[in-house]
Design a protein around this motif. Sequence first.
Motif, PDB file in Angstrom:
ATOM      1  N   LYS A 137      -5.689   5.674  11.958  1.00  7.55           N
ATOM      2  CA  LYS A 137      -5.800   4.517  12.839  1.00  7.55           C
ATOM      3  C   LYS A 137      -6.717   3.479  12.215  1.00  7.55           C
ATOM      4  O   LYS A 137      -7.801   3.805  11.738  1.00  7.55           O
ATOM      5  CB  LYS A 137      -6.355   4.946  14.204  1.00  7.55           C
ATOM      6  N   ILE A 138      -6.275   2.218  12.229  1.00  8.28           N
ATOM      7  CA  ILE A 138      -7.093   1.111  11.740  1.00  8.28           C
ATOM      8  C   ILE A 138      -7.693   0.381  12.937  1.00  8.28           C
ATOM      9  O   ILE A 138      -6.980   0.036  13.887  1.00  8.28           O
ATOM     10  CB  ILE A 138      -6.264   0.115  10.906  1.00  8.28           C
ATOM     11  N   THR A 139      -8.998   0.146  12.879  1.00 11.61           N
ATOM     12  CA  THR A 139      -9.645  -0.644  13.931  1.00 11.61           C
ATOM     13  C   THR A 139     -10.013  -2.042  13.433  1.00 11.61           C
ATOM     14  O   THR A 139     -10.063  -2.987  14.218  1.00 11.61           O
ATOM     15  CB  THR A 139     -10.906   0.055  14.455  1.00 11.61           C
ATOM     16  N   SER A 140     -10.266  -2.175  12.119  1.00 16.60           N
ATOM     17  CA  SER A 140     -10.583  -3.498  11.583  1.00 16.60           C
ATOM     18  C   SER A 140     -10.405  -3.516  10.076  1.00 16.60           C
ATOM     19  O   SER A 140     -10.436  -2.468   9.418  1.00 16.60           O
ATOM     20  CB  SER A 140     -12.021  -3.895  11.931  1.00 16.60           C
ATOM     21  N   ILE A 141     -10.212  -4.715   9.536  1.00 19.89           N
ATOM     22  CA  ILE A 141     -10.153  -4.916   8.091  1.00 19.89           C
ATOM     23  C   ILE A 141     -11.081  -6.074   7.734  1.00 19.89           C
ATOM     24  O   ILE A 141     -11.199  -7.039   8.491  1.00 19.89           O
ATOM     25  CB  ILE A 141      -8.719  -5.212   7.596  1.00 19.89           C
ATOM     26  N   THR A 142     -11.752  -5.960   6.593  1.00 23.25           N
ATOM     27  CA  THR A 142     -12.685  -6.990   6.156  1.00 23.25           C
ATOM     28  C   THR A 142     -12.484  -7.258   4.664  1.00 23.25           C
ATOM     29  O   THR A 142     -12.574  -6.333   3.863  1.00 23.25           O
ATOM     30  CB  THR A 142     -14.141  -6.559   6.393  1.00 23.25           C
ATOM     31  N   THR A 154     -12.014  -6.661  -2.946  1.00 24.88           N
ATOM     32  CA  THR A 154     -11.953  -5.318  -2.378  1.00 24.88           C
ATOM     33  C   THR A 154     -11.978  -5.426  -0.863  1.00 24.88           C
ATOM     34  O   THR A 154     -12.909  -5.993  -0.299  1.00 24.88           O
ATOM     35  CB  THR A 154     -13.133  -4.458  -2.855  1.00 24.88           C
ATOM     36  N   MET A 155     -10.967  -4.877  -0.220  1.00 27.73           N
ATOM     37  CA  MET A 155     -10.886  -4.901   1.241  1.00 27.73           C
ATOM     38  C   MET A 155     -11.453  -3.599   1.801  1.00 27.73           C
ATOM     39  O   MET A 155     -11.198  -2.517   1.262  1.00 27.73           O
ATOM     40  CB  MET A 155      -9.432  -5.064   1.700  1.00 27.73           C
ATOM     41  N   THR A 156     -12.222  -3.717   2.886  1.00 29.43           N
ATOM     42  CA  THR A 156     -12.746  -2.549   3.587  1.00 29.43           C
ATOM     43  C   THR A 156     -11.915  -2.304   4.836  1.00 29.43           C
ATOM     44  O   THR A 156     -11.747  -3.212   5.652  1.00 29.43           O
ATOM     45  CB  THR A 156     -14.220  -2.755   3.985  1.00 29.43           C
ATOM     46  N   ILE A 157     -11.382  -1.100   4.963  1.00 23.13           N
ATOM     47  CA  ILE A 157     -10.569  -0.731   6.122  1.00 23.13           C
ATOM     48  C   ILE A 157     -11.363   0.290   6.929  1.00 23.13           C
ATOM     49  O   ILE A 157     -11.729   1.347   6.418  1.00 23.13           O
ATOM     50  CB  ILE A 157      -9.203  -0.138   5.702  1.00 23.13           C
ATOM     51  N   THR A 158     -11.625  -0.057   8.180  1.00 21.56           N
ATOM     52  CA  THR A 158     -12.381   0.825   9.070  1.00 21.56           C
ATOM     53  C   THR A 158     -11.445   1.384  10.132  1.00 21.56           C
ATOM     54  O   THR A 158     -10.567   0.668  10.624  1.00 21.56           O
ATOM     55  CB  THR A 158     -13.528   0.059   9.750  1.00 21.56           C
ATOM     56  N   PHE A 219      -3.140  -9.622   8.249  1.00 24.12           N
ATOM     57  CA  PHE A 219      -3.944 -10.260   7.222  1.00 24.12           C
ATOM     58  C   PHE A 219      -3.311 -11.618   6.911  1.00 24.12           C
ATOM     59  O   PHE A 219      -2.102 -11.697   6.656  1.00 24.12           O
ATOM     60  CB  PHE A 219      -3.993  -9.407   5.952  1.00 24.12           C
ATOM     61  N   MET A 220      -4.117 -12.668   6.949  1.00 20.30           N
ATOM     62  CA  MET A 220      -3.602 -14.020   6.784  1.00 20.30           C
ATOM     63  C   MET A 220      -3.979 -14.585   5.415  1.00 20.30           C
ATOM     64  O   MET A 220      -5.149 -14.571   5.033  1.00 20.30           O
ATOM     65  CB  MET A 220      -4.162 -14.928   7.884  1.00 20.30           C
ATOM     66  N   VAL A 221      -2.960 -15.063   4.685  1.00 19.57           N
ATOM     67  CA  VAL A 221      -3.195 -15.791   3.441  1.00 19.57           C
ATOM     68  C   VAL A 221      -3.005 -17.272   3.757  1.00 19.57           C
ATOM     69  O   VAL A 221      -1.916 -17.696   4.140  1.00 19.57           O
ATOM     70  CB  VAL A 221      -2.223 -15.350   2.323  1.00 19.57           C
ATOM     71  N   GLN A 222      -4.075 -18.029   3.619  1.00 23.46           N
ATOM     72  CA  GLN A 222      -4.046 -19.439   3.973  1.00 23.46           C
ATOM     73  C   GLN A 222      -3.622 -20.288   2.791  1.00 23.46           C
ATOM     74  O   GLN A 222      -3.884 -19.954   1.632  1.00 23.46           O
ATOM     75  CB  GLN A 222      -5.432 -19.883   4.467  1.00 23.46           C
ATOM     76  N   THR A 223      -2.958 -21.421   3.087  1.00 22.02           N
ATOM     77  CA  THR A 223      -2.549 -22.342   2.036  1.00 22.02           C
ATOM     78  C   THR A 223      -3.772 -22.840   1.292  1.00 22.02           C
ATOM     79  O   THR A 223      -4.762 -23.245   1.891  1.00 22.02           O
ATOM     80  CB  THR A 223      -1.800 -23.543   2.637  1.00 22.02           C
TER      81      THR A 223
END
Length: 270
Positions: A137-142, A154-158, A219-223
């Motif tokens: 289960k994922i609660t947040s990503i940073t 490096t992304m942290t998945i909690t 996860f959003m990749v912005q222009t």
Amino acid sequence: MKKLIVSFSLVLAVALLALPILFEASSVKFSTTYAQTKDQCAAQLDKAEEEYQAGKWTEAIQLIEQCLSKESVGELEKGRAYRILGLVYIAIQLEKEANDAVKNLLIMVPNYKVDPVKDPPSLQKIIDNMAATLDPKITSITPSTADQADKGFTMTITGANFVYGSIVKFNGTAKSTTYVSPIELKAEISAKDLLKAGEFEITVYSPIMGGKTSNSEKFMVQTSSSFPWTWIAIGGGAVAAVVVAILTLGGKDETDPIPATTLANPPVRP
């Protein structure tokens, strides 16, 4: 003065020659310590299994805890330690402790196969029950957003119920993943992943019980600001406006004329 300079140069040269030897000695010392830790833990687990077979529960638990308290113990050694610990708790009928030990076993060795010769049927039952509850289960990503111009990070998945061998997926594509703990993973997101702007799904795949997939986080990749858009609106009133997007690209001389753009005739008001 010349003699002093020569002496200093000689000392510096000797010191530089000695550096590789010092680094090599440190490396050998670290490798030896790591090997000794593994060997010592393996010996303690052998003894713990003997104590378990002899019905010496307290002695077995103490040996296992000593092994688990050491640094640089690998996942396989930890898995073996939790297996023996689970067997001890099953034997003395401590259900909660047995479940906790088996859960830790599955975290370290997600697809542990019961040995019908050494393991009682009750261990298999606990494994089946516990594995069914270990849904990742994922609660947040940073971070949860990035720019197209970013070079990767490096992304942290909690979350919860992560196991050794869990894999983070970026819109379905597996990424290089580091297991930190049952509640944290690290994933390498490359610049290539960020080339396209938009919204993407982050999920975690767990190898337990033939494979489980977690919920998804957006996860959003912005222009990128290096690709500016200029919007021109034409028309007004209740009639829908004609919107023309002009993409300004770098690399052209500022004196170059702006290419002519043909605009559609605006609709006539009724």
